[in-house]
Scaffold this active site. Structure first.
Site, PDB file in Angstrom:
ATOM      1  CG  ASN A 213       0.072  11.249  -3.906  1.00 48.06           C
ATOM      2  OD1 ASN A 213       1.062  11.088  -3.196  1.00 48.06           O
ATOM      3  ND2 ASN A 213      -0.192  10.456  -4.947  1.00 48.06           N
ATOM      4  CG  ASP A 293      -6.485   6.146  -7.260  1.00 47.04           C
ATOM      5  OD1 ASP A 293      -5.606   5.277  -7.370  1.00 47.04           O
ATOM      6  OD2 ASP A 293      -7.076   6.404  -6.194  1.00 47.04           O
ATOM      7  CG  PHE A 340       2.269   0.162   1.685  1.00 50.52           C
ATOM      8  CD1 PHE A 340       2.584   0.483   2.992  1.00 50.52           C
ATOM      9  CD2 PHE A 340       3.161  -0.592   0.946  1.00 50.52           C
ATOM     10  CE1 PHE A 340       3.775   0.063   3.553  1.00 50.52           C
ATOM     11  CE2 PHE A 340       4.357  -1.013   1.501  1.00 50.52           C
ATOM     12  CZ  PHE A 340       4.667  -0.687   2.811  1.00 50.52           C
ATOM     13  CE  LYS A 354      -7.666   1.056  -1.289  1.00 49.78           C
ATOM     14  NZ  LYS A 354      -7.074   2.274  -0.770  1.00 49.78           N
TER      15      LYS A 354
HETATM   16  O1  C5P Z   1      -6.115   1.939  -4.362  1.00 49.69           O
HETATM   17  P1  C5P Z   1      -4.998   2.525  -3.586  1.00 49.69           P
HETATM   18  O2  C5P Z   1      -4.237   3.582  -4.314  1.00 49.69           O
HETATM   19  O3  C5P Z   1      -5.327   2.943  -2.199  1.00 49.69           O
HETATM   20  O4  C5P Z   1      -4.024   1.252  -3.393  1.00 49.69           O
HETATM   21  C1  C5P Z   1      -2.836   1.333  -2.754  1.00 49.69           C
HETATM   22  C2  C5P Z   1      -1.923   0.216  -3.193  1.00 49.69           C
HETATM   23  O5  C5P Z   1      -2.081  -0.080  -4.568  1.00 49.69           O
HETATM   24  C3  C5P Z   1      -0.488   0.604  -3.051  1.00 49.69           C
HETATM   25  O6  C5P Z   1       0.247  -0.567  -2.800  1.00 49.69           O
HETATM   26  C4  C5P Z   1      -0.169   1.227  -4.399  1.00 49.69           C
HETATM   27  O7  C5P Z   1       1.217   1.211  -4.674  1.00 49.69           O
HETATM   28  C5  C5P Z   1      -0.958   0.339  -5.324  1.00 49.69           C
HETATM   29  N1  C5P Z   1      -1.492   1.031  -6.521  1.00 49.69           N
HETATM   30  C6  C5P Z   1      -1.052   0.652  -7.773  1.00 49.69           C
HETATM   31  N2  C5P Z   1      -1.542   1.245  -8.880  1.00 49.69           N
HETATM   32  C7  C5P Z   1      -2.510   2.186  -8.793  1.00 49.69           C
HETATM   33  C8  C5P Z   1      -2.980   2.579  -7.535  1.00 49.69           C
HETATM   34  C9  C5P Z   1      -2.429   1.987  -6.419  1.00 49.69           C
HETATM   35  O8  C5P Z   1      -0.171  -0.201  -7.860  1.00 49.69           O
HETATM   36  N3  C5P Z   1      -2.975   2.741  -9.887  1.00 49.69           N
END
Ligand code: C5P
Length: 418
Positions: A213, A293, A340, A354
């Site tokens: 990304n 993701d 975040f 979240k």
């Molecule tokens: O679900 P999303 O990606 O929006 O979540 C954002 C937060 O979760 C951020 O703090 C990111 O660093 C963390 N995150 C994570 N592992 C993932 C996806 C997101 O630690 N696989």
């Protein structure tokens, strides 16, 4: 902050001009005092142009300074008004003579008068010939200054302007700036040990392609840098980030480079376990990385070829959620977990979800427009007495945001440890 920069008379004095720029870039005010011998190396005109204040060179004849009323009022005592104005005093370069004057508490010129008259903390960056530096007289003087809690930065080793090789080189202005940032500490944090993830993970499809990304990693870098400046022990676990951003970070920050989400999770867990075993637990974990993701289910050993039907279907597998996994495996309430949420719609609603689903202690919501931007608006959300609390972090540059972010984490950490 208000800085008095004393420039001593050494060949490296030209580097102080760059330091004025670096201080100004960080929004500090700088008034420069040139010693008599510094005038042989740099001119008051350069100093005035860069600092936006006239150069101060003489104990008896102050320049006209329209910026500060105090100077006009105390026209004949400008060493006192300058001493009161300063939050910090630095001498760059500090010559052997200047160091000797400081050690003896001499006040024969403007700079030494200001120093004796000021309660501001003092730091010096020495620069001189290697033999002068190693001379027992200089070393005795340096020890005297250390006993008075005066900061001594450098000198570095290497080829000197005189042709000798050894210790005595002035630190580079960027290194001095890092020392300054560390010294002036933007906040006093309530915790001492931090892991932060940053950057966009890359999930390989084949030897040449990956899924990722647009995240630059700038926010994570800014937080790591400010945290270090606040005296926090920082480990940065980062996905590929531009080299020049990483170079902004001092070498004292432990940096672990990874590529994928799975590697990021594994390294984070390893560091947390290691720190627990060493009785130096990670107190705060900040998930600032833009973790992909999903990852391709199958990695192709060879470059994927074009298909015949203009259609390529990729199968993706969900990646582990790093922060959720860390937050679900706390020991003695540690680490405190801050994440975040970058959202293109329903920013606050999604961030709240979240906060709950990932079991976070604090979440920072930012709109998608903040990606790669130099400035961004952030909303902090956390739970307190079964209610979601919310606080706007002023629209600012990422380093200023980082200060606010660490301040909030520090407050929340302290409250939750009670
Ligand atoms: O679900 P999303 O990606 O929006 O979540 C954002 C937060 O979760 C951020 O703090 C990111 O660093 C963390 N995150 C994570 N592992 C993932 C996806 C997101 O630690 N696989």
């Amino acid at each position: 902050m208000n800085f008095i920069l004393g420039i001593g008379g050494g060949i490296s004095a030209y580097k102080s001009l760059w330091l004025i720029r670096l201080l100004k870039k960080q929004q500090h005010q700088v008034k420069v005092v040139l010693t008599q011998s510094a005038l042989e190396f740099v001119t008051p005109v350069s100093v005035h142009a860069l600092s936006e204040y006239p150069a101060y060179t003489d104990l008896w004849n102050p320049p006209q300074d329209n910026h500060t009323k105090a100077d006009a009022q105390e026209h004949n005592m400008h060493h006192i008004s300058l001493a009161k104005w300063a939050d910090f005093i630095i001498i760059v370069p500090a010559t052997a003579n200047r160091i000797s004057l400081l050690a003896q508490g001499e006040c024969q010129d403007l700079l030494s008068n200001i120093i004796l008259a000021s309660k501001a903390p003092l730091a010096i960056a020495p620069a001189m010939n290697v033999t002068m530096w190693n001379n027992p007289a200089t070393q005795d003087n340096i020890n005297t200054l250390k006993k008075r809690s005066i900061e001594i930065w450098g000198p570095d080793s290497g080829l000197q302007a005189c042709g000798d090789v050894g210790q005595g080189r002035l630190l580079e202005p960027e290194e001095i700036m890092q020392k300054i940032q560390h010294w002036i500490r933007p906040i006093e944090p309530s915790f001492k040990h931090l892991i932060i993830t940053a950057g966009a993970t890359q999930e390989p499809l084949d030897p040449v392609r990956y899924i990722s990304n647009h995240s630059s990693g700038k926010m994570g870098i800014a937080i790591a840098k400010i945290a270090y400046q606040c005296g926090i022990q920082v480990t940065l676990i980062h996905a590929p980030i531009e080299q020049n951003l990483l170079q902004e970070l001092p070498s004292e920050i432990k940096k672990i480079a990874i590529t994928t989400a799975e590697q990021m999770l594994q390294q984070t867990q390893t560091e947390i376990t290691k720190a627990r075993k060493q009785n130096n637990p990670i107190e705060v974990f900040i998930g600032c990385a833009a973790v992909a993701d999903y990852r391709p289910t199958n990695y192709n050993q060879n470059k994927i070829k074009k298909t015949n039907d203009n259609l390529l279907t990729l199968q993706l597998t969900e990646n582990p959620d790093i922060i959720q996994s860390i937050a679900s495996n706390k020991k003695d309430k540690l680490p405190f977990c801050a994440g975040f949420a970058l959202e293109s719609e329903e920013l606050i609603n999604n961030a709240q979800k979240k906060l709950k689903n990932k079991k976070l202690d604090l979440i920072f919501a930012n709109p998608v427009e903040s990606m790669n931007a130099e400035k961004s608006t952030i909303t902090a959300l956390w739970n307190s007495q079964n209610q979601v609390k919310q606080q706007e972090i002023p629209h600012n540059d990422k380093e200023q945001n980082a200060i606010h972010i660490l301040e909030l984490i520090s407050q929340r950490y302290k409250e939750l440890q009670k």
